[in-house]
Design a protein around this motif. Structure first.
Motif, PDB file in Angstrom:
ATOM      1  N   ALA A   1      15.398 119.086 101.186  1.00  0.00           N
ATOM      2  CA  ALA A   1      16.425 118.388 100.159  1.00  0.00           C
ATOM      3  C   ALA A   1      15.834 118.293  98.979  1.00  0.00           C
ATOM      4  CB  ALA A   1      17.104 117.196 100.668  1.00  0.00           C
ATOM      5  N   ILE A   2      15.953 118.857  97.572  1.00  0.00           N
ATOM      6  CA  ILE A   2      15.368 118.816  96.457  1.00  0.00           C
ATOM      7  C   ILE A   2      16.311 117.809  95.652  1.00  0.00           C
ATOM      8  CG2 ILE A   2      14.437 119.884  94.541  1.00  0.00           C
ATOM      9  CD1 ILE A   2      13.911 122.233  96.282  1.00  0.00           C
ATOM     10  N   PRO A   3      16.064 116.870  95.133  1.00  0.00           N
ATOM     11  CA  PRO A   3      16.955 116.104  94.354  1.00  0.00           C
ATOM     12  C   PRO A   3      17.167 116.771  92.838  1.00  0.00           C
ATOM     13  CG  PRO A   3      15.306 114.549  95.183  1.00  0.00           C
ATOM     14  CD  PRO A   3      14.721 116.021  95.410  1.00  0.00           C
ATOM     15  N   ARG A   4      18.323 116.833  92.523  1.00  0.00           N
ATOM     16  CA  ARG A   4      18.849 117.349  91.195  1.00  0.00           C
ATOM     17  C   ARG A   4      19.413 116.419  90.025  1.00  0.00           C
ATOM     18  NH1 ARG A   4      21.951 122.942  91.477  1.00  0.00           N
ATOM     19  NH2 ARG A   4      23.423 121.606  92.545  1.00  0.00           N
ATOM     20  N   GLN A   5      19.150 116.344  88.997  1.00  0.00           N
ATOM     21  CA  GLN A   5      20.119 115.535  88.152  1.00  0.00           C
ATOM     22  C   GLN A   5      21.198 116.270  87.636  1.00  0.00           C
ATOM     23  OE1 GLN A   5      17.761 113.610  84.830  1.00  0.00           O
ATOM     24  NE2 GLN A   5      19.765 112.986  83.669  1.00  0.00           N
ATOM     25  N   THR A   6      22.409 115.938  87.782  1.00  0.00           N
ATOM     26  CA  THR A   6      23.683 116.449  87.429  1.00  0.00           C
ATOM     27  C   THR A   6      24.156 115.949  86.145  1.00  0.00           C
ATOM     28  OG1 THR A   6      24.857 115.065  88.949  1.00  0.00           O
ATOM     29  CG2 THR A   6      23.890 117.193  89.654  1.00  0.00           C
ATOM     30  N   GLY A   7      23.815 114.714  85.737  1.00  0.00           N
ATOM     31  CA  GLY A   7      24.540 114.130  84.648  1.00  0.00           C
ATOM     32  C   GLY A   7      23.506 113.213  84.046  1.00  0.00           C
ATOM     33  N   GLN A   8      23.481 113.062  82.635  1.00  0.00           N
ATOM     34  CA  GLN A   8      22.585 112.034  81.876  1.00  0.00           C
ATOM     35  C   GLN A   8      23.097 110.953  81.703  1.00  0.00           C
ATOM     36  OE1 GLN A   8      21.426 114.268  78.419  1.00  0.00           O
ATOM     37  NE2 GLN A   8      23.647 114.335  77.773  1.00  0.00           N
ATOM     38  N   ALA A   9      22.339 109.847  81.334  1.00  0.00           N
ATOM     39  CA  ALA A   9      22.563 108.602  80.985  1.00  0.00           C
ATOM     40  C   ALA A   9      23.295 108.503  79.534  1.00  0.00           C
ATOM     41  CB  ALA A   9      21.462 107.479  80.738  1.00  0.00           C
ATOM     42  N   ALA A  10      24.285 107.650  79.224  1.00  0.00           N
ATOM     43  CA  ALA A  10      24.931 107.504  78.051  1.00  0.00           C
ATOM     44  C   ALA A  10      24.328 106.572  77.065  1.00  0.00           C
ATOM     45  CB  ALA A  10      26.348 107.515  78.326  1.00  0.00           C
ATOM     46  N   THR A  11      24.548 106.937  75.573  1.00  0.00           N
ATOM     47  CA  THR A  11      24.129 105.668  74.674  1.00  0.00           C
ATOM     48  C   THR A  11      25.483 105.405  74.130  1.00  0.00           C
ATOM     49  OG1 THR A  11      24.142 107.567  73.077  1.00  0.00           O
ATOM     50  CG2 THR A  11      21.890 107.036  74.138  1.00  0.00           C
ATOM     51  N   SER A  12      25.315 104.156  73.494  1.00  0.00           N
ATOM     52  CA  SER A  12      26.505 103.424  72.865  1.00  0.00           C
ATOM     53  C   SER A  12      25.925 102.558  71.544  1.00  0.00           C
ATOM     54  CB  SER A  12      27.403 102.760  73.835  1.00  0.00           C
ATOM     55  OG  SER A  12      26.367 101.631  74.285  1.00  0.00           O
ATOM     56  N   TRP A  13      26.771 102.744  70.366  1.00  0.00           N
ATOM     57  CA  TRP A  13      26.546 101.926  69.325  1.00  0.00           C
ATOM     58  C   TRP A  13      27.024 100.603  69.519  1.00  0.00           C
ATOM     59  CZ3 TRP A  13      23.168 103.851  65.603  1.00  0.00           C
ATOM     60  CH2 TRP A  13      22.766 105.194  65.645  1.00  0.00           C
ATOM     61  N   VAL A  14      26.402  99.445  69.377  1.00  0.00           N
ATOM     62  CA  VAL A  14      26.897  98.161  69.540  1.00  0.00           C
ATOM     63  C   VAL A  14      26.685  97.443  68.544  1.00  0.00           C
ATOM     64  CG1 VAL A  14      26.725  98.270  72.082  1.00  0.00           C
ATOM     65  CG2 VAL A  14      24.811  97.447  70.696  1.00  0.00           C
ATOM     66  N   GLY A  15      27.471  96.297  68.323  1.00  0.00           N
ATOM     67  CA  GLY A  15      27.416  95.361  67.017  1.00  0.00           C
ATOM     68  C   GLY A  15      26.668  94.285  67.625  1.00  0.00           C
ATOM     69  N   GLU A  16      26.200  93.401  66.613  1.00  0.00           N
ATOM     70  CA  GLU A  16      25.762  92.183  66.796  1.00  0.00           C
ATOM     71  C   GLU A  16      25.889  91.371  67.817  1.00  0.00           C
ATOM     72  OE1 GLU A  16      22.356  89.435  66.167  1.00  0.00           O
ATOM     73  OE2 GLU A  16      22.848  91.393  65.403  1.00  0.00           O
ATOM     74  N   GLY A  17      25.204  90.844  68.814  1.00  0.00           N
ATOM     75  CA  GLY A  17      25.309  90.206  70.047  1.00  0.00           C
ATOM     76  C   GLY A  17      26.017  90.816  71.228  1.00  0.00           C
ATOM     77  N   VAL A  18      26.770  92.014  71.045  1.00  0.00           N
ATOM     78  CA  VAL A  18      27.397  92.819  71.990  1.00  0.00           C
ATOM     79  C   VAL A  18      26.200  93.522  72.924  1.00  0.00           C
ATOM     80  CG1 VAL A  18      29.073  94.669  72.316  1.00  0.00           C
ATOM     81  CG2 VAL A  18      29.121  93.131  70.429  1.00  0.00           C
ATOM     82  N   ASP A  19      26.691  93.473  74.224  1.00  0.00           N
ATOM     83  CA  ASP A  19      25.838  94.043  75.290  1.00  0.00           C
ATOM     84  C   ASP A  19      26.070  95.432  75.332  1.00  0.00           C
ATOM     85  OD1 ASP A  19      24.861  91.608  76.094  1.00  0.00           O
ATOM     86  OD2 ASP A  19      26.179  91.449  77.950  1.00  0.00           O
ATOM     87  N   VAL A  20      25.185  96.137  75.608  1.00  0.00           N
ATOM     88  CA  VAL A  20      25.029  97.580  75.769  1.00  0.00           C
ATOM     89  C   VAL A  20      25.729  98.065  77.001  1.00  0.00           C
ATOM     90  CG1 VAL A  20      23.780 100.010  76.141  1.00  0.00           C
ATOM     91  CG2 VAL A  20      22.844  98.319  74.140  1.00  0.00           C
ATOM     92  N   SER A  21      26.700  98.952  77.230  1.00  0.00           N
ATOM     93  CA  SER A  21      27.461  99.291  78.407  1.00  0.00           C
ATOM     94  C   SER A  21      26.321 100.001  79.532  1.00  0.00           C
ATOM     95  CB  SER A  21      28.351 100.468  78.082  1.00  0.00           C
ATOM     96  OG  SER A  21      29.614  99.788  77.444  1.00  0.00           O
ATOM     97  N   GLU A  22      26.439  99.447  80.584  1.00  0.00           N
ATOM     98  CA  GLU A  22      25.445 100.004  81.691  1.00  0.00           C
ATOM     99  C   GLU A  22      25.926 101.631  81.856  1.00  0.00           C
ATOM    100  OE1 GLU A  22      24.247  99.486  86.508  1.00  0.00           O
ATOM    101  OE2 GLU A  22      25.876  98.145  85.462  1.00  0.00           O
TER     102      GLU A  22
END
Length: 258
Positions: A29-50
């Motif tokens: 079994a060979i692991p394969r990445q099918t989707g990538q992590a996402a980025t987000s723009w956030v305001g001051e004091g706002v947590d980045v989405s997991e």
């Protein structure tokens, strides 16, 4: 030395850089990445989405291919060559040719690998006629690149009929520049000719993205007892193999009957 062998197809994949995995033991079994992590723009004091990348597995499972033949006592006595060695070579050759064909056209059931033609997600190009135009071939290349799958050396492979057409099909009318370029390339990409490729088919892709797994060596068994009453000998060849594709998007198949 004067033995006349049958005319055979050339092996299709041996010159294309398919990745070989030998000496395997058990399923792989060979692991394969099918989707990538996402980025987000956030305001001051706002947590980045997991976020997290997604993965699946490419599985190699042994499929057994076999062939056997028998030869008579009289053939052994009369032949001027090493009959057993000739039979061994013959079986090894037909096994290699069938593995090669199945890598392109296997049905993917419990008994045989899934060939490239039948892999879900490969790109396709519907040719307008039996012989593809230069523009249609470039479109095949573009589809692979548009999927960001141009991640290695790329090549074409087709059969003798279409390869012959490459020699006489102009890139554009009246230019005297033909699809098959000096040096045997198409638009700068290497081109392999083999009648293992079915009528009408052209494949293009990053062939290192195809993995061929082998379990053990070719198993050749000589049985001098199966035909003991007549003095004949049976030779059996067995090979366990599977074929998978890392990224289907790295390939494109063209045909006018899609």
């Amino acid at each position: 030395g004067s033995f006349i062998e049958v005319l055979r197809n050339r092996l299709a994949l041996s010159a294309l850089g398919v990745q070989m995995l030998t000496g395997l033991e058990g399923p792989v079994a060979i692991p394969r990445q099918t989707g990538q992590a996402a980025t987000s723009w956030v305001g001051e004091g706002v947590d980045v989405s997991e976020t997290a990348p997604t993965v699946d597995q490419v599985n190699l499972t042994p499929k057994t291919l076999g062939a056997f033949t028998e030869f008579s006592r009289r053939l052994i006595l009369q032949a001027s060559m090493d009959v057993e060695q000739m039979v061994r070579t013959e079986l090894a050759t037909v096994i290699a040719l069938e593995i090669d064909r199945a890598a392109l056209y296997g049905l993917g059931n419990t008994s045989q690998p899934l060939g490239l033609k039948n892999v879900t997600g490969i790109n396709t190009e519907d040719f307008g006629a039996d012989q593809p135009t230069y523009a249609e071939l470039v479109s095949m290349e573009t589809k692979v690149s548009a999927d960001n799958a141009d991640i290695g050396a790329m090549s074409y492979i087709t059969n003798s009929t279409i390869y012959g057409g490459f020699k006489t099909t102009e890139k554009a009318t009246g230019t005297a520049q033909f699809v098959l370029e000096p040096g045997g390339t198409v638009n700068g990409y290497g081109t392999v000719r083999s009648n293992q490729v079915a009528s009408g088919d052209v494949f293009f892709g990053v062939w290192s993205q195809m993995i061929m797994g082998m379990w053990g060596a070719l198993d050749l068994q000589v049985n001098p007892y199966a035909l003991d009453k007549s003095g004949g000998v049976r030779v059996t060849a067995l090979q366990d193999v599977d074929v998978v594709v890392r990224h289907p998007e790295a390939f494109c198949r063209g045909n006018n009957t899609l």
